[in-house]
Motif scaffolding. Structure first.
Motif, short mmCIF file in Angstrom:
data_model
loop_
_atom_site.label_atom_id
_atom_site.label_comp_id
_atom_site.label_asym_id
_atom_site.label_seq_id
_atom_site.Cartn_x
_atom_site.Cartn_y
_atom_site.Cartn_z
N HIS A 96 11.21 -6.47 16.51
CA HIS A 96 11.09 -5.39 15.53
C HIS A 96 9.62 -5.06 15.28
CE1 HIS A 96 11.38 -9.20 13.30
NE2 HIS A 96 10.67 -8.65 12.34
N LEU A 97 9.40 -3.83 14.85
CA LEU A 97 8.05 -3.30 14.64
C LEU A 97 7.78 -3.09 13.16
CD1 LEU A 97 8.07 -0.44 17.34
CD2 LEU A 97 7.28 -2.80 17.63
N ALA A 98 6.50 -3.04 12.82
CA ALA A 98 6.07 -2.65 11.47
C ALA A 98 4.68 -2.04 11.59
CB ALA A 98 6.04 -3.85 10.53
N PHE A 99 4.33 -1.22 10.62
CA PHE A 99 2.96 -0.73 10.55
C PHE A 99 2.04 -1.89 10.18
CE2 PHE A 99 5.11 3.37 9.37
CZ PHE A 99 4.76 4.05 10.54
N GLY A 100 0.83 -1.88 10.73
CA GLY A 100 -0.18 -2.85 10.34
C GLY A 100 -0.96 -2.35 9.14
N PHE A 118 9.94 -11.19 8.67
CA PHE A 118 9.28 -9.89 8.59
C PHE A 118 7.78 -10.07 8.41
CE2 PHE A 118 13.63 -8.87 7.14
CZ PHE A 118 13.94 -7.91 8.10
N ASN A 119 7.04 -9.10 8.89
CA ASN A 119 5.58 -9.15 8.81
C ASN A 119 5.07 -7.77 8.42
OD1 ASN A 119 2.93 -9.88 8.99
ND2 ASN A 119 2.89 -10.14 11.19
N MET A 120 5.09 -7.49 7.11
CA MET A 120 4.64 -6.22 6.59
C MET A 120 3.12 -6.24 6.38
SD MET A 120 7.41 -4.37 6.36
CE MET A 120 7.99 -5.19 7.87
N PRO A 121 2.50 -5.08 6.09
CA PRO A 121 1.04 -5.05 5.87
C PRO A 121 0.63 -5.95 4.71
CG PRO A 121 1.93 -2.83 6.09
CD PRO A 121 3.11 -3.75 5.99
N GLY A 122 -0.62 -6.36 4.72
CA GLY A 122 -1.13 -7.19 3.64
C GLY A 122 -0.87 -8.66 3.86
N GLU A 123 -1.13 -9.43 2.82
CA GLU A 123 -1.05 -10.88 2.93
C GLU A 123 -0.20 -11.47 1.80
OE1 GLU A 123 -5.07 -12.23 2.97
OE2 GLU A 123 -5.51 -11.38 4.95
N THR A 124 0.96 -10.86 1.55
CA THR A 124 1.81 -11.31 0.45
C THR A 124 3.20 -11.68 0.95
OG1 THR A 124 2.51 -9.04 -0.04
CG2 THR A 124 0.58 -9.88 -1.23
N SER A 130 1.71 -1.67 0.44
CA SER A 130 1.75 -0.21 0.46
C SER A 130 1.24 0.28 1.80
CB SER A 130 0.93 0.38 -0.69
OG SER A 130 -0.44 0.05 -0.56
N PHE A 131 1.58 1.51 2.13
CA PHE A 131 1.06 2.14 3.34
C PHE A 131 1.11 3.65 3.17
CE2 PHE A 131 5.60 1.85 4.02
CZ PHE A 131 5.95 3.00 4.73
N ASP A 132 0.27 4.34 3.90
CA ASP A 132 0.20 5.80 3.86
C ASP A 132 0.83 6.38 5.11
OD1 ASP A 132 -1.26 5.73 1.45
OD2 ASP A 132 -3.15 5.48 2.54
N LEU A 133 1.58 7.45 4.93
CA LEU A 133 2.22 8.12 6.06
C LEU A 133 2.21 9.62 5.77
CD1 LEU A 133 3.57 7.16 8.72
CD2 LEU A 133 5.77 7.42 7.58
N ASP A 193 -0.05 -7.10 -11.43
CA ASP A 193 -1.48 -6.82 -11.34
C ASP A 193 -1.79 -6.00 -10.08
OD1 ASP A 193 -1.89 -8.20 -13.66
OD2 ASP A 193 -2.61 -10.03 -12.69
N TRP A 194 -1.15 -6.37 -8.96
CA TRP A 194 -1.38 -5.63 -7.72
C TRP A 194 -0.88 -4.20 -7.83
CZ3 TRP A 194 1.90 -3.08 -4.43
CH2 TRP A 194 1.34 -2.67 -3.22
#
Length: 452
Positions: free
Chosen positions: A46-50, A230-236, A242-245, A273-274
Motif C-alpha cells: 500500500h501507498l501513502a503520501f510522504g 500504516f506509515n502516514m506522514p510525520g512521526e506520530t 496533515s497533508f496538502d492536496l 497541542d499539535w
C-alpha cells in the motif's frame, strides 16, 4: 537420509528459481526431520503520501525477514533503466497468544516528478511483488483533486470494495481516505484477519495513496496493528498528521485518544497541542490564500442521527466535541470553529449523513435558499457505510433538525475540490448499482474563523 537429500535438492531448485517461499530443513535427530517454512514474497502492498507530495511511501509485509527492503521503479518498468531505492523494515509481533510475527517494510520514493505515472515493484532478491503503478499529484495548489472517502469497511462483507477497485482502475482518484475501522478486527485470529484485509485492499492501495486514521476497532494492544501496518506522514505512528492536496489542507486525527485513557492521557494532550499548532499554521494569511479549504477527518462523530452510542444520543455531550467529562478539557468543536474548518468528516455510525452547517447544536446555514454557500459553521459528514460484518444501523425515529440528508445504503463518498471556492460531494450507493443518492456543493467566497 535419502529423503533429506531430496528435500535439500528441492530447496536449492526453488531458491535458485527466485521463489518467495523457501523450505529450510533442520535435522532434529538421526531419524527425525523438522521443516520450517519461510515466506519472502511481499504482500499487503500500500501507498501513502510522504512529508511532501513529491514523496510516496511504499509499505508491504513479508512473513520472514529477507534483510532487505527495496523498490525498483521507473516511468516504464519494462523499457527504462530501473531506479533502486532502499528502505527499512521492522519486526512486528501480534499481541495474541500465538505471537505471530511479520516484517513490515517501508521505502520512501523521494523527489518524484509531479503529475507523472510511475511503475514499481517492491521486495528483495528473495522475492518481488507484481509491478504496480501510481500517478503523482500535479505541483502546487491550482488543480482539482478527487478522492474517495469512507469508514467501517471490514474484511467480511466489504461490499463497497469491488466498486472502489473499478473506480481506481479507471484513474478516478488522487487519494483514498479510510476514516477508521478497517478489518473487524486487525488483531482477530492472531492478526490473520488484519493480513487478509490488507491483502484484500491491495488492488486499491497499491495504486493510489491510502490515507487513514484509527477507529475504535483498532484499539487492541494499544493500536499496535494499526501503528505497525500504516506509515502516514510525520512521526506520530500515523495517529495524527496533515497533508496538502491541491487547494485543500487535510487534517487527520484520532478520536480514540478520548476514549481509551487506559493507555495514558499524554496522547490526548499531545494531539490537542499539535492540532492547535497545525490549524494556526494553516490559517496564516499566506497559507490560507494558497489552500483555502481545511478538511478534518476522525473516526467518531460529534453529532449522530441514531440512539445507539452511549455518548452520542443527544442526551450526553460527545467527548471530542465538548471535551473530557466534567472538566470539559480538550474539546474540538470550539477549536475547529475558531480556526475556520470548512468540512469535518467522520464515520463509526454505519450509515451516511449530511448535516446542515452546525455549531453547538444550532444550524448556521448560509441562507435559506443556499445553505452551503458561505455557511456560518463547519459542515459535518458521516460516511461509515462501506460494509463490515456489523451491517447497517437504523436512524432515530425522530431525526434532529440538523440532519439534512441520510441513507443507510452501503456506499462511499466522493469529493472533488474544484478550486478555492467550490467543493463538490457525492454519495455513491453500492446497493443501487453505483447510483448517486446525494450530491451537493459547498461554495465559499471567504475562508477563516467563524468567530467565538
Amino acid at each position: 537420509m535419502e529423503s533429506l537429500q531430496h528435500l535439500l535438492l528441492l530447496t536449492s531448485l526453488l531458491l535458485v528459481a527466485g521463489g518467495g517461499i523457501g523450505f529450510i530443513p533442520q535435522v532434529v535427530g538421526a531419524d527425525q526431520e523438522e521443516v520450517s517454512i519461510v515466506h519472502y514474497q511481499p504482500e499487503q502492498v500500500h501507498l501513502a503520501f510522504g512529508d511532501s507530495l513529491r514523496d510516496i511511501t511504499v509499505t508491504w509485509s513479508t512473513r520472514s525477514s529477507p534483510n532487505a527492503s527495496l523498490v525498483n521503479y521507473a516511468r516504464n518498468y519494462a523499457k527504462d533503466k530501473l531506479i533502486v531505492m532502499k528502505g527499512t523494515w521492522q519486526r512486528f509481533v501480534d499481541g495474541g497468544h500465538k505471537a505471530r510475527q511479520q516484517y513490515v517494510h517501508n521505502v520512501i520514493l523521494r523527489d518524484l516528478e509531479p503529475d507523472t505515472r510511475y511503475e514499481y515493484s517492491c521486495g528483495s532478491e528473495l522475492g518481488w511483488s507484481p509491478v504496480f503503478s501510481f500517478k503523482t499529484p500535479p505541483a502546487g495548489e491550482n488543480w482539482s483533486p478527487s478522492l474517495a472517502i469512507f469508514g467501517d469497511m471490514g474484511n467480511e462483507n466489504a461490499q463497497s470494495l469491488g466498486r472502489l477497485q473499478q473506480d481506481t482502475e479507471r484513474g478516478m482518484y488522487d487519494a483514498i481516505i479510510h476514516v477508521g475501522d478497517f478489518a473487524y478486527d486487525m488483531d482477530t485470529d492472531n492478526a490473520a484477519v488484519g493480513d487478509a484485509f490488507m491483502r484484500q485492499i491491495e488492488t486499491v492501495s497499491a495504486y493510489v495513496p491510502y490515507m487513514v486514521c484509527p477507529g475504535n476497532h483498532e484499539e487492541k494492544y494499544n493500536f499496535s496493528n494499526y501503528r505497525a501496518r500504516f506509515n502516514m506522514p510525520g512521526e506520530t505512528d500515523s495517529l495524527w498528521y496533515s497533508f496538502d492536496l491541491g487547494p485543500v489542507h487535510f487534517v487527520s486525527f484520532s478520536t480514540e485518544v478520548y476514549y481509551f485513557l487506559n493507555y495514558g492521557v499524554k496522547l490526548l494532550t499531545k494531539q490537542f497541542d499539535w492540532l492547535e499548532r497545525d490549524l494556526a499554521q494553516a490559517n496564516l494569511p499566506e497559507n490560507r490564500a494558497k489552500r483555502p479549504w481545511i478538511i478534518t477527518y476522525g473516526h467518531r462523530p460529534m453529532y449522530c442521527s441514531d440512539e445507539k452510542e452511549y455518548d452520542c444520543d443527544g442526551k450526553l455531550e460527545t467527548y471530542i466535541r465538548q471535551g473530557l467529562p466534567l472538566i470539559k478539557w480538550f474539546g474540538l468543536e470550539d477549536l475547529f470553529y475558531k480556526h475556520g474548518v470548512d468540512v469535518e468528516i467522520f464515520a463509526h455510525e454505519h450509515f451516511y449523513t449530511r448535516l446542515w452547517p452546525i455549531y453547538d447544536f444550532k444550524v448556521h446555514n448560509g441562507s435559506v435558499q443556499q445553505p452551503y454557500r458561505n455557511p456560518k459553521a463547519p459542515i459535518h459528514i458521516i460516511t461509515g457505510s462501506a460494509g463490515c460484518k456489523e451491517e447497517r444501523e437504523p436512524f432515530s425515529n425522530d431525526l434532529p433538525a440538523w440532519n439534512a440528508f441520510h441513507s443507510n445504503d452501503y456506499g462511499y463518498t466522493r469529493l472533488k475540490a474544484h478550486n478555492g471556492t467550490h467543493l463538490h460531494f457525492e454519495q455513491v450507493s453500492d446497493d443501487k448499482d453505483g447510483d448517486i443518492v446525494d450530491s451537493f456543493w459547498v461554495i465559499k467566497d471567504k475562508h477563516g474563523s467563524y468567530g467565538l
